[in-house]
Design a protein around this motif. Sequence first.
Motif, short mmCIF file in Angstrom:
data_model
loop_
_atom_site.label_atom_id
_atom_site.label_comp_id
_atom_site.label_asym_id
_atom_site.label_seq_id
_atom_site.Cartn_x
_atom_site.Cartn_y
_atom_site.Cartn_z
N ILE A 270 0.84 -1.20 0.00
CA ILE A 270 0.00 0.00 0.00
C ILE A 270 0.87 1.25 0.00
N ARG A 271 1.89 1.27 0.83
CA ARG A 271 2.78 2.43 0.90
C ARG A 271 3.48 2.66 -0.43
N ALA A 272 3.87 1.57 -1.09
CA ALA A 272 4.56 1.69 -2.37
C ALA A 272 3.66 2.28 -3.44
N GLN A 273 2.36 2.02 -3.35
CA GLN A 273 1.41 2.52 -4.35
C GLN A 273 0.91 3.93 -4.05
N ALA A 274 1.07 4.37 -2.80
CA ALA A 274 0.59 5.69 -2.39
C ALA A 274 1.55 6.78 -2.88
N LEU A 275 1.09 8.01 -2.81
CA LEU A 275 1.95 9.15 -3.11
C LEU A 275 3.08 9.21 -2.09
N SER A 276 4.19 9.77 -2.47
CA SER A 276 5.29 9.95 -1.53
C SER A 276 4.87 10.95 -0.46
N PRO A 277 5.57 10.98 0.68
CA PRO A 277 5.22 11.97 1.72
C PRO A 277 5.23 13.41 1.19
N ARG A 278 6.21 13.76 0.37
CA ARG A 278 6.26 15.12 -0.19
C ARG A 278 5.06 15.37 -1.10
N GLU A 279 4.76 14.42 -1.97
CA GLU A 279 3.61 14.57 -2.87
C GLU A 279 2.30 14.64 -2.09
N SER A 280 2.24 13.89 -0.99
CA SER A 280 1.03 13.88 -0.17
C SER A 280 0.81 15.23 0.49
N LEU A 281 1.88 15.84 1.01
CA LEU A 281 1.74 17.16 1.61
C LEU A 281 1.35 18.19 0.55
N THR A 282 1.88 18.05 -0.65
CA THR A 282 1.50 18.96 -1.74
C THR A 282 0.02 18.85 -2.05
N LEU A 283 -0.49 17.61 -2.07
CA LEU A 283 -1.92 17.41 -2.32
C LEU A 283 -2.76 18.05 -1.23
N ILE A 284 -2.35 17.88 0.03
CA ILE A 284 -3.09 18.48 1.14
C ILE A 284 -3.09 19.99 1.02
N GLU A 285 -1.95 20.57 0.61
CA GLU A 285 -1.88 22.01 0.39
C GLU A 285 -2.84 22.46 -0.71
N GLN A 286 -2.94 21.64 -1.77
CA GLN A 286 -3.87 21.96 -2.85
C GLN A 286 -5.32 21.93 -2.35
N LEU A 287 -5.63 20.95 -1.51
CA LEU A 287 -6.99 20.86 -0.95
C LEU A 287 -7.28 22.05 -0.05
N LEU A 288 -6.27 22.47 0.70
CA LEU A 288 -6.45 23.64 1.55
C LEU A 288 -6.75 24.88 0.69
N GLY A 289 -6.14 24.94 -0.45
CA GLY A 289 -6.40 26.06 -1.35
C GLY A 289 -7.81 26.07 -1.91
#
Length: 291
Positions: A270-289
């Motif tokens: 599951i971890r291998a298929q998920a976004l990387s930690p950096r990409e995940s934080l970027t996505l959360i930032e996009q959602l916050l926007g």
Amino acid sequence: MSVDGEVRQLRTEADEPGWEVDPDDEWGVAVVATVGRQVKLRREAVGMRAGDFGKSVGYGEDLVYKIESGKRIPRPEFLDRADEVLGAGGLLSAMKEDVAKVRYPKKVRALAKMEATAVEIALYECNIIAGLLQTQEHARSVIGATQPPYSPDDVERMVTARVARQSVFERDPAPALSFVLEEGVLRRPIGGRMVWRQQLERLHQVGRLHNVVLQVMPMNCDTHSGLDGRIELLKFADGTAVGRSDGAFNGRPVHDPKHLRILELRYGTIRAQALSPRESLTLIEQLLGET
């Protein structure tokens, strides 16, 4: 004010929903029985009748008897007031910590105890944001949406228990924490836009901690090994571990190394298929926007 008018203002059992003792919780039953016995002994030692004592602490006589007999969980403010009225010198007030734990469901206490000693915690959630990551208002919205609904008092009890588990982030030395959450869950504005935004801010904050790895499973991942439910793994300093999965071993906690390896394999995939930690934080930032 008349006596009748005063009695009507006393707290009664009808005012105390959600403070019953779980008969299957042996430790909780023992704690509440001990506290109730101490209250009764102190009351009798000063020669005060239950009715008069009840008026002094703002409780009806029947509710006082239920607390003294171990059938009701006393509120913290009751113990403080009882300590003062009965001159217990802090003995009754000192029992608030154990009594507070009794209010948490038995299974939550067991989970919190394991989390408090684990050196590694790994968790994949498919339908909700992990309880360790929920804000108080988000937790209240999630728990309050349960059907059939809990009483308002039970909701607060469960919210308090869930938030209390988050003391794991304050431990020193800090445990290694790994979370994988579904993107679709992060996009659901549970509790309204303000609560949703606060929850995303909480995720962004936690995801930047040095001992936390937070990843998001993107919605464009068509299939992965966590589709049948949550997976959690806890490892301890003595080399032991415990795991649980909604889709394996009937959801029961497992300790056998063979079973644990299966859960570790699934979680690793599951971890291998998920976004990387950096990409995940970027996505959360996009959602916050977008909020």
